[in-house]
Structure formats: structure tokens, C-alpha cells
Design a protein around this motif. Structure first.
Motif, PDB file in Angstrom:
ATOM      1  N   PRO A 338     -21.629  -4.649  18.154  1.00 32.13           N
ATOM      2  CA  PRO A 338     -20.863  -4.962  19.521  1.00 32.13           C
ATOM      3  C   PRO A 338     -19.903  -6.167  19.301  1.00 32.13           C
ATOM      4  CG  PRO A 338     -23.089  -4.666  19.882  1.00 32.13           C
ATOM      5  CD  PRO A 338     -22.924  -4.450  18.496  1.00 32.13           C
ATOM      6  N   ARG A 339     -20.401  -7.396  18.431  1.00 35.96           N
ATOM      7  CA  ARG A 339     -19.599  -8.513  18.443  1.00 35.96           C
ATOM      8  C   ARG A 339     -18.004  -8.260  17.681  1.00 35.96           C
ATOM      9  NH1 ARG A 339     -21.997 -13.573  15.250  1.00 35.96           N
ATOM     10  NH2 ARG A 339     -20.002 -14.987  15.438  1.00 35.96           N
ATOM     11  N   VAL A 340     -18.222  -7.087  16.782  1.00 33.40           N
ATOM     12  CA  VAL A 340     -17.109  -6.945  16.104  1.00 33.40           C
ATOM     13  C   VAL A 340     -16.214  -6.236  16.836  1.00 33.40           C
ATOM     14  CG1 VAL A 340     -16.462  -5.416  13.989  1.00 33.40           C
ATOM     15  CG2 VAL A 340     -17.997  -7.129  13.661  1.00 33.40           C
ATOM     16  N   LEU A 341     -16.852  -4.945  17.856  1.00 33.65           N
ATOM     17  CA  LEU A 341     -16.207  -4.248  18.408  1.00 33.65           C
ATOM     18  C   LEU A 341     -15.214  -5.086  19.753  1.00 33.65           C
ATOM     19  CD1 LEU A 341     -18.350  -1.140  19.018  1.00 33.65           C
ATOM     20  CD2 LEU A 341     -16.162  -1.480  17.651  1.00 33.65           C
ATOM     21  N   VAL A 342     -15.957  -6.001  20.271  1.00 31.54           N
ATOM     22  CA  VAL A 342     -15.536  -6.876  21.102  1.00 31.54           C
ATOM     23  C   VAL A 342     -14.346  -7.818  20.573  1.00 31.54           C
ATOM     24  CG1 VAL A 342     -15.924  -8.957  22.755  1.00 31.54           C
ATOM     25  CG2 VAL A 342     -17.665  -6.908  22.480  1.00 31.54           C
ATOM     26  N   TYR A 343     -14.475  -8.430  19.340  1.00 29.91           N
ATOM     27  CA  TYR A 343     -13.596  -9.191  18.790  1.00 29.91           C
ATOM     28  C   TYR A 343     -12.320  -8.498  18.401  1.00 29.91           C
ATOM     29  CZ  TYR A 343     -16.101 -13.416  17.315  1.00 29.91           C
ATOM     30  OH  TYR A 343     -16.918 -14.475  17.292  1.00 29.91           O
ATOM     31  N   THR A 344     -12.544  -7.228  18.032  1.00 28.02           N
ATOM     32  CA  THR A 344     -11.256  -6.089  17.906  1.00 28.02           C
ATOM     33  C   THR A 344     -10.558  -5.741  18.895  1.00 28.02           C
ATOM     34  OG1 THR A 344     -12.836  -5.309  16.024  1.00 28.02           O
ATOM     35  CG2 THR A 344     -10.841  -4.191  16.495  1.00 28.02           C
ATOM     36  N   ALA A 345     -11.301  -5.398  20.007  1.00 28.79           N
ATOM     37  CA  ALA A 345     -10.628  -5.080  21.375  1.00 28.79           C
ATOM     38  C   ALA A 345      -9.785  -6.489  21.874  1.00 28.79           C
ATOM     39  CB  ALA A 345     -11.626  -4.586  22.258  1.00 28.79           C
ATOM     40  N   ILE A 346     -10.376  -7.473  21.875  1.00 27.72           N
ATOM     41  CA  ILE A 346      -9.494  -8.533  22.388  1.00 27.72           C
ATOM     42  C   ILE A 346      -8.397  -8.808  21.673  1.00 27.72           C
ATOM     43  CG2 ILE A 346      -9.611 -10.859  22.924  1.00 27.72           C
ATOM     44  CD1 ILE A 346     -12.696 -10.821  23.634  1.00 27.72           C
ATOM     45  N   LEU A 347      -8.592  -8.670  20.113  1.00 24.65           N
ATOM     46  CA  LEU A 347      -7.313  -9.009  19.479  1.00 24.65           C
ATOM     47  C   LEU A 347      -6.219  -7.873  19.591  1.00 24.65           C
ATOM     48  CD1 LEU A 347      -6.384 -10.588  16.930  1.00 24.65           C
ATOM     49  CD2 LEU A 347      -7.204  -8.843  15.536  1.00 24.65           C
ATOM     50  N   TRP A 348      -6.738  -6.730  19.781  1.00 19.37           N
ATOM     51  CA  TRP A 348      -5.515  -5.670  19.856  1.00 19.37           C
ATOM     52  C   TRP A 348      -4.998  -6.035  20.918  1.00 19.37           C
ATOM     53  CZ3 TRP A 348      -2.956  -3.864  16.344  1.00 19.37           C
ATOM     54  CH2 TRP A 348      -3.533  -3.468  15.063  1.00 19.37           C
ATOM     55  N   THR A 349      -5.460  -6.353  22.222  1.00 17.70           N
ATOM     56  CA  THR A 349      -5.074  -6.686  23.500  1.00 17.70           C
ATOM     57  C   THR A 349      -4.063  -7.722  23.431  1.00 17.70           C
ATOM     58  OG1 THR A 349      -7.132  -6.084  24.287  1.00 17.70           O
ATOM     59  CG2 THR A 349      -5.494  -6.943  25.948  1.00 17.70           C
ATOM     60  N   ILE A 350      -4.365  -8.694  22.858  1.00 24.04           N
ATOM     61  CA  ILE A 350      -3.609  -9.886  22.733  1.00 24.04           C
ATOM     62  C   ILE A 350      -2.234  -9.428  21.833  1.00 24.04           C
ATOM     63  CG2 ILE A 350      -3.156 -12.236  21.959  1.00 24.04           C
ATOM     64  CD1 ILE A 350      -6.022 -12.512  22.040  1.00 24.04           C
ATOM     65  N   ILE A 351      -2.274  -8.486  20.719  1.00 19.58           N
ATOM     66  CA  ILE A 351      -1.252  -8.375  19.886  1.00 19.58           C
ATOM     67  C   ILE A 351      -0.202  -7.374  20.692  1.00 19.58           C
ATOM     68  CG2 ILE A 351      -0.560  -7.016  17.804  1.00 19.58           C
ATOM     69  CD1 ILE A 351      -2.999  -7.924  16.619  1.00 19.58           C
ATOM     70  N   ALA A 352      -0.776  -6.412  21.353  1.00 16.70           N
ATOM     71  CA  ALA A 352      -0.047  -5.361  22.252  1.00 16.70           C
ATOM     72  C   ALA A 352       0.756  -6.346  23.177  1.00 16.70           C
ATOM     73  CB  ALA A 352      -0.797  -4.531  22.781  1.00 16.70           C
ATOM     74  N   ALA A 353       0.036  -7.264  23.780  1.00 21.15           N
ATOM     75  CA  ALA A 353       0.786  -8.379  24.927  1.00 21.15           C
ATOM     76  C   ALA A 353       1.900  -8.686  24.107  1.00 21.15           C
ATOM     77  CB  ALA A 353      -0.205  -9.153  25.386  1.00 21.15           C
ATOM     78  N   PHE A 354       1.612  -9.320  22.938  1.00 25.93           N
ATOM     79  CA  PHE A 354       2.553 -10.187  22.303  1.00 25.93           C
ATOM     80  C   PHE A 354       3.866  -9.352  21.891  1.00 25.93           C
ATOM     81  CE2 PHE A 354       4.149 -12.042  18.017  1.00 25.93           C
ATOM     82  CZ  PHE A 354       4.275 -13.406  18.427  1.00 25.93           C
ATOM     83  N   ILE A 355       3.452  -7.992  21.119  1.00 19.15           N
ATOM     84  CA  ILE A 355       4.597  -7.059  20.892  1.00 19.15           C
ATOM     85  C   ILE A 355       5.631  -6.903  22.080  1.00 19.15           C
ATOM     86  CG2 ILE A 355       4.965  -4.961  20.015  1.00 19.15           C
ATOM     87  CD1 ILE A 355       2.786  -5.157  18.161  1.00 19.15           C
ATOM     88  N   TRP A 356       4.841  -6.711  23.152  1.00 22.23           N
ATOM     89  CA  TRP A 356       5.514  -6.352  24.625  1.00 22.23           C
ATOM     90  C   TRP A 356       6.503  -7.382  24.929  1.00 22.23           C
ATOM     91  CZ3 TRP A 356       5.337  -8.211  29.481  1.00 22.23           C
ATOM     92  CH2 TRP A 356       5.900  -7.583  30.381  1.00 22.23           C
ATOM     93  N   GLY A 357       5.757  -8.719  24.854  1.00 20.92           N
ATOM     94  CA  GLY A 357       6.677  -9.750  25.415  1.00 20.92           C
ATOM     95  C   GLY A 357       7.999 -10.184  24.207  1.00 20.92           C
ATOM     96  N   ILE A 358       7.742  -9.801  23.089  1.00 18.81           N
ATOM     97  CA  ILE A 358       8.914 -10.070  22.213  1.00 18.81           C
ATOM     98  C   ILE A 358       9.881  -9.028  22.426  1.00 18.81           C
ATOM     99  CG2 ILE A 358       9.416  -9.535  19.850  1.00 18.81           C
ATOM    100  CD1 ILE A 358       8.329 -12.300  19.819  1.00 18.81           C
ATOM    101  N   ALA A 359       9.619  -7.825  22.831  1.00 18.61           N
ATOM    102  CA  ALA A 359      10.310  -6.305  22.841  1.00 18.61           C
ATOM    103  C   ALA A 359      11.194  -6.815  24.185  1.00 18.61           C
ATOM    104  CB  ALA A 359       9.478  -5.283  22.810  1.00 18.61           C
ATOM    105  N   THR A 360      10.491  -7.295  25.080  1.00 15.44           N
ATOM    106  CA  THR A 360      11.316  -7.434  26.463  1.00 15.44           C
ATOM    107  C   THR A 360      11.798  -8.695  26.700  1.00 15.44           C
ATOM    108  OG1 THR A 360       9.051  -7.845  27.576  1.00 15.44           O
ATOM    109  CG2 THR A 360       9.711  -5.839  27.599  1.00 15.44           C
TER     110      THR A 360
END
Ligand code: SF4
Ligand code: SF4
Lengths: 471, 81
Positions: A338-360
Motif C-alpha cells: 500500500p505505501r508504495v502504491l500510494v506514493y506512486t499514485a500521488i507522484l503521478w498525479t503531481i507529474i500530470a499536473a506539472f506537465i499540464w501546467g507547462i503545456a498550458t
């Protein structure tokens, strides 16, 4: 349990121990193998990036440049101003989070393969080995009295280190001032005093850290080394010596029926200790000094191969796995927890938000600052004037002409430049005066709007609010 | 030696962070020194800023070190008497 933070639990003795106490010099023996190959790959990768990226051109400028004088960061096609600090903050969060994730899964992967301290130590050690010879030769040389040969070797080593360190310092400064100009300045002896200072400062740090302090940086100076232990749990992959299999250790010959004599697989050759860059004995269990470089795995695997016993007496494993003697399947099943899955999920959410922010990210940025010196004044014709400073930033890769207009009050008028031209990723700050009749708007603060519009592209438009003071 | 380093090193790290935050928010060209606008080159301002931060942080670390040590010396003196 792991005791990576052991050192902090005895603060009193710590004082006597001394930060750079009379420590035993570590002479790491060179090692080859799977993990050593990986480490060298990482050295090549990170250093090609570091030494090379600053020379790469992009649209007529340096591709990656943190231009301090102009207060502007260029990363390939993107230009960032201090106002874009949020992106940097998010990037830092992403790095921190990845570090958490990697540490929870694979222990000190960062330390072992990617940390500049490891990488430069590896390079400096390589130079040392080429000049002074292997481990035994180096120990002997250190013990010998000074002789012409020793002097020669020493001078050669220190000069090679020095040159590399200076080049590193030069490269570092080249990320903050355009490196091609810097290079020209070097040869025309026109480097600025602070440029010289920072080249030497950074170079000296590299030299000291990679040449002399080495493992002590990891042991005493690195903040990450101190807190990484809290991210470990019994399912974290770490470099582990399999004591069940290895003990009781003792020398034996190849083919000997040592098991019948009650001996374990470890032949007590101490090669794992000799290769260790931090000078520890992994057979004592996981220690906080261990940087996870896996040199001892490569070394022991070679011994095991020679002895004809299966490899992996020292291997990547987890506390649970060693205790229960799990195979890889079982280990992996426990890594995905669970700990790893939660870390991974949060990480991908932030990365997606970051890429979206840069793209727009908007291709235009405008800052409006009221002039602090004059609040409001009366000018010819009885008009009331407020002064503003506009900072217009073109974040796109094309030159643009921008039209500037102001609105929000009856009969509002603007004196100053109405059309400005900016090169790709260029910006400009200039003053404009805004005038209205004295009966326009209410007394006190009124809201007005500046509109900056790219003339070739109607969609690139920014409306910025400002306050107009009517006395 | 150990004391000097344990003062200088953490303050170096913190000064680096402080420098980054400070100059992201504040343009060196907008700084005033004794009522005069700063007229050094940007690089000089950044550098001097960094060393000021370092010095301040070091002063704080030094105070910590000093207070810690006196506490220990007090204890030591108590035990002897
Ligand atoms: S290298 Fe392997 S066999 Fe040799 S001492 Fe270390 S653990 Fe034992
Ligand atoms: S114990 Fe092994 S993995 Fe840890 S630092 Fe030493 S050689 Fe590297």
C-alpha cells in the motif's frame, strides 16, 4: 530492525568522535560486475548531461541557462521568470517525492548510482587508480617515505584532480552565465572577479569532496543519509548479507565438503570489505554508512563463482525476505505494498499536473506595478496622472509585436509606448502614464485594466488589473 | 576542527536555500543600501548576498554550539565537585 540512524542516538560521544576524526583512510578496491557496470553507465549518463548540456544551442541561445543577470531561466523552448516560481516549487516536490518512492522500494538507489558525491568520487578514484595503481599499491605508496617517484605520482594525481575540478567549476558557472562567452573570457583573460571566484569555489569543493572527504560526506555531512532510514521498512530492498547461508564463516577450499564441517558459504576472504567505499563490513548487517553501491555484491559474486557456490550470498533483498528465505516472486509481491502504491499514485498525479501546467503555460506574461514615488498628480489641462511600470514577458519562441491599451474609467488615456516588440523569450520593463479628467471615477482607488495583445495572434492576450488613485 | 565544520556546513546549506528564496522574490536591482540603490553587478549582489546569509546562519549555529558546550561544561564541573 534497521539502525540507519544509530549515530544520532549517541550525541555525547559524537562530540568526541569528531566530524572528521582521525578516521581510517579507506582504500576501495576496484570491482567489476553487473552493478559496477550500471554505476559506470550512470556516471556517463549524468556527466555527459552535466558537462555537455550547457554547450547545446537552442534558437540562437544556450538551451539550458539560468541567466541570473537577466533574471530569466531558459530550458530549451521554455522561458521562466521569477514569477513562474510555482513550476520550480512543483519540480522540487516531484524530486522529493520520487526520492521517497525510490527509497521505500530500493533503499539508497540515489546514493549508490546517481548522487554527484558518488559519481565524482568514482571518477576521482578512477584517476587515482590509473596513476597510483590498485589498492595494494596505493596502501604501500602511502606508507612509503617521500621519494622522487612518490612525489611525481602525487603531483600527477593532484594535478589531474585539479584540472577536472576546475573544469567542473567552469561548467557549473556556465549554467549561470552563457558558457561560450565565458570560454572566450577565459582565453582573453577578461573573466569577472566573481566568475573566477565561483569557478574556483565550486572546483575546490569538488576536489575536496571527491578527492579527500569521500565517504565522510555521506557519513557526516549529507542530510539525506540521516533521514533516509525513516523511509525504510522491512520490505525495502537493501544490500543484504545472507547470514543464514554464510555463517559460520571460515576459509575452505573449492570442492571441500565444508558443509559437513558445519561451515557456511562465506569464505571470510574480506573482499567485500575491501571494495566498500565507506569501509564497512556488510556482514554485520545493514548499517547507516552503507550507501547501497552494491560493490560488495559484485565482489562476493565473483568469489562465489570461483568457489563454485551459487551467487547472491550478498544480494538485494528485504528484511522479511531474508528472514523467511523468500524467492524473487514473493519479494516483488511484497514490494508492491500500500505505501508504495500510494506514493506512486500521488507522484503521478503531481507529474500530470506539472506537465499540464507547462503545456498550458501562457505565451505572454504581464506585470503591472504602480510607481511608488508618485501616487497621483495633476498635469497640464487639469488631468490626473498615475504612473505604472509594465513588465511584458514574451514566453514564446517567436518574436512578437504587442499592442497595449488601458480601460476601466471614462475618458482614460495612456501616454507612452503603445506598441512594443519583443524577441523570442524576451522581456522589457517600461513606464507608462495614465491620465483621466478629475471628475472621472470616484475619489480614492479605482480599478483599471491594462490589456496587452499579440498583434499577430489575437488569442494571446492578457488583461491585468491595476489601481488608479483619484485624489 | 569538528566544531568549525559543524558550524560552517549546516549554515552553508541553509544559506543556499535562503539565497534561492530571497532572490527569487526580490530583484537585486530594487535593493537599497544606505539609501542608495545597489550599484554592483547582479552577480556581485548575488554573491555578496550569499555570503551574508552564510555569515548570519553561521552566527546562529555558532551560538547554538556555544550554548551547548557551556551546558556540558557546567555538567562536568558539577560532577567534579
Ligand atoms: S566477499 Fe563474500 S565470501 Fe568473501 S568475506 Fe565477503 S561475504 Fe564472505
Ligand atoms: S556495504 Fe556494500 S553496498 Fe554498502 S557501501 Fe559498502 S560496498 Fe557499497
Amino acid at each position: 530492525m534497521l539502525t540507519p540512524l544509530a549515530v544520532t542516538s549517541k550525541p555525547v560521544t559524537f562530540v568526541e568522535q569528531g566530524l572528521y576524526e582521525v578516521h581510517e583512510k579507506v582504500y576501495p578496491r576496484s570491482v567489476t560486475g553487473v552493478y559496477a557496470t550500471w554505476r559506470w553507465l550512470m556516471v556517463w549518463l549524468t556527466q555527459t548531461l552535466f558537462y555537455g548540456l550547457c554547450w547545446l544551442p537552442w534558437n540562437g541561445r544556450q538551451a539550458v541557462l539560468f541567466d541570473l543577470t537577466a533574471r530569466k531561466f531558459y530550458i530549451f523552448g521554455l522561458a521562466f521568470w521569477p514569477q513562474d516560481i510555482i513550476y520550480l516549487a512543483v519540480l522540487l516536490i516531484i524530486s522529493a517525492y520520487s526520492l521517497f518512492l525510490f527509497t521505500a522500494v530500493g533503499g539508497r538507489l540515489w546514493c549508490g548510482y546517481a548522487c554527484p558525491q558518488t559519481v565524482y568520487t568514482e571518477i576521482f578514484l578512477w584517476i587515482e587508480r590509473k596513476i597510483e595503481g590498485n589498492r595494494a599499491a596505493r596502501i604501500k605508496l602511502d606508507a612509503n617515505a617521500m621519494s622522487p617517484r612518490k612525489l611525481l605520482l602525487r603531483v600527477a594525481k593532484y594535478s589531474a584532480w585539479g584540472l577536472l575540478a576546475l573544469w567542473t567549476g567552469f561548467t557549473f558557472v556556465g549554467y549561470f552565465t552563457p558558457i561560450k562567452m565565458l570560454w572566450v573570457s577565459v582565453w582573453s583573460f577578461s573573466l569577472g572577479p566573481w566568475e573566477i571566484f565561483w569557478i574556483i569555489f565550486y572546483g575546490a569543493f569538488t576536489y575536496l569532496f571527491a578527492g579527500h572527504l569521500r565517504e565522510q560526506v555521506c557519513k557526516y555531512m549529507c542530510p539525506y543519509a540521516r533521514f533516509q532510514g525513516v523511509m525504510f521498512d522491512p520490505d525495502t530492498l537493501t544490500i543484504t548479507y545472507d547470514a543464514t547461508r554464510g555463517e559460520p564463516r571460515g576459509s575452505h577450499k573449492k570442492g571441500e565438503a565444508y558443509k559437513a564441517q558445519g561451515k557456511g558459504d562465506c569464505v571470510d576472504c574480506s573482499i567485500c570489505v575491501q571494495v566498500c567505499p565507506t569501509g564497512i563490513d556488510i556482514r554485520k548487517g545493514l548499517q547507516y554508512e552503507c550507501i547501497g553501491c552494491a560493490a560488495c555484491i559484485d565482489a562476493c559474486d565473483q568469489v562465489m563463482e570461483k568457489m563454485g557456490t551459487p551467487k547472491g550470498l550478498i544480494r538485494y533483498s528485504t528484511e522479511h525476505a531474508i528472514a523467511a528465505q523468500w524467492g524473487w516472486k514473493e519479494i516483488i509481491r511484497h514490494i508492491v505494498r500500500p505505501r508504495v502504491l500510494v506514493y506512486t499514485a500521488i507522484l503521478w498525479t503531481i507529474i500530470a499536473a506539472f506537465i499540464w501546467g507547462i503545456a498550458t503555460k501562457s505565451a505572454l506574461r504581464v506585470d503591472v506595478i504602480r510607481d511608488r514615488a508618485v501616487l497621483a498628480r495633476e498635469v497640464e489641462g487639469g488631468l490626473i496622472e498615475n504612473v505604472y511600470r509594465l513588465h511584458v514577458m514574451n514566453a514564446s519562441e517567436a518574436a512578437h509585436r504587442y499592442a497595449i491599451t488601458v480601460s476601466g474609467l471614462p475618458e482614460i488615456n495612456m501616454i507612452g509606448e503603445r506598441i512594443i516588440e519583443l524577441p523570442p523569450a524576451g522581456d522589457r520593463t517600461f513606464m507608462v502614464q495614465v491620465r483621466v479628467p478629475p471628475d472621472s471615477g470616484k475619489r480614492g482607488s479605482n480599478v483599471i485594466y491594462f490589456e496587452v495583445k499579440a498583434m499577430a495572434d489575437e488569442t494571446t492576450v492578457i488583461r491585468e488589473k491595476a489601481a488608479f488613485i483619484q485624489p | 576542527m569538528q566544531n568549525i565544520l559543524s558550524v560552517l556546513w549546516p549554515s552553508f546549506l541553509v544559506a543556499g536555500i535562503a539565497e534561492g528564496i530571497f532572490f527569487t522574490l526580490i530583484d537585486p536591482r530594487e535593493l537599497y543600501l544606505f539609501g542608495e540603490p545597489v550599484h554592483f553587478s547582479s552577480l556581485a549582489t548575488y554573491s555578496i548576498g550569499f555570503f551574508c546569509f552564510w555569515a548570519i546562519c553561521a552566527a546562529s549555529s555558532m551560538a547554538t554550539c556555544y550554548l551547548l558546550r557551556t551546558a556540558q561544561e557546567f555538567k562536568g564541573a558539577d560532577q567534579e565537585t
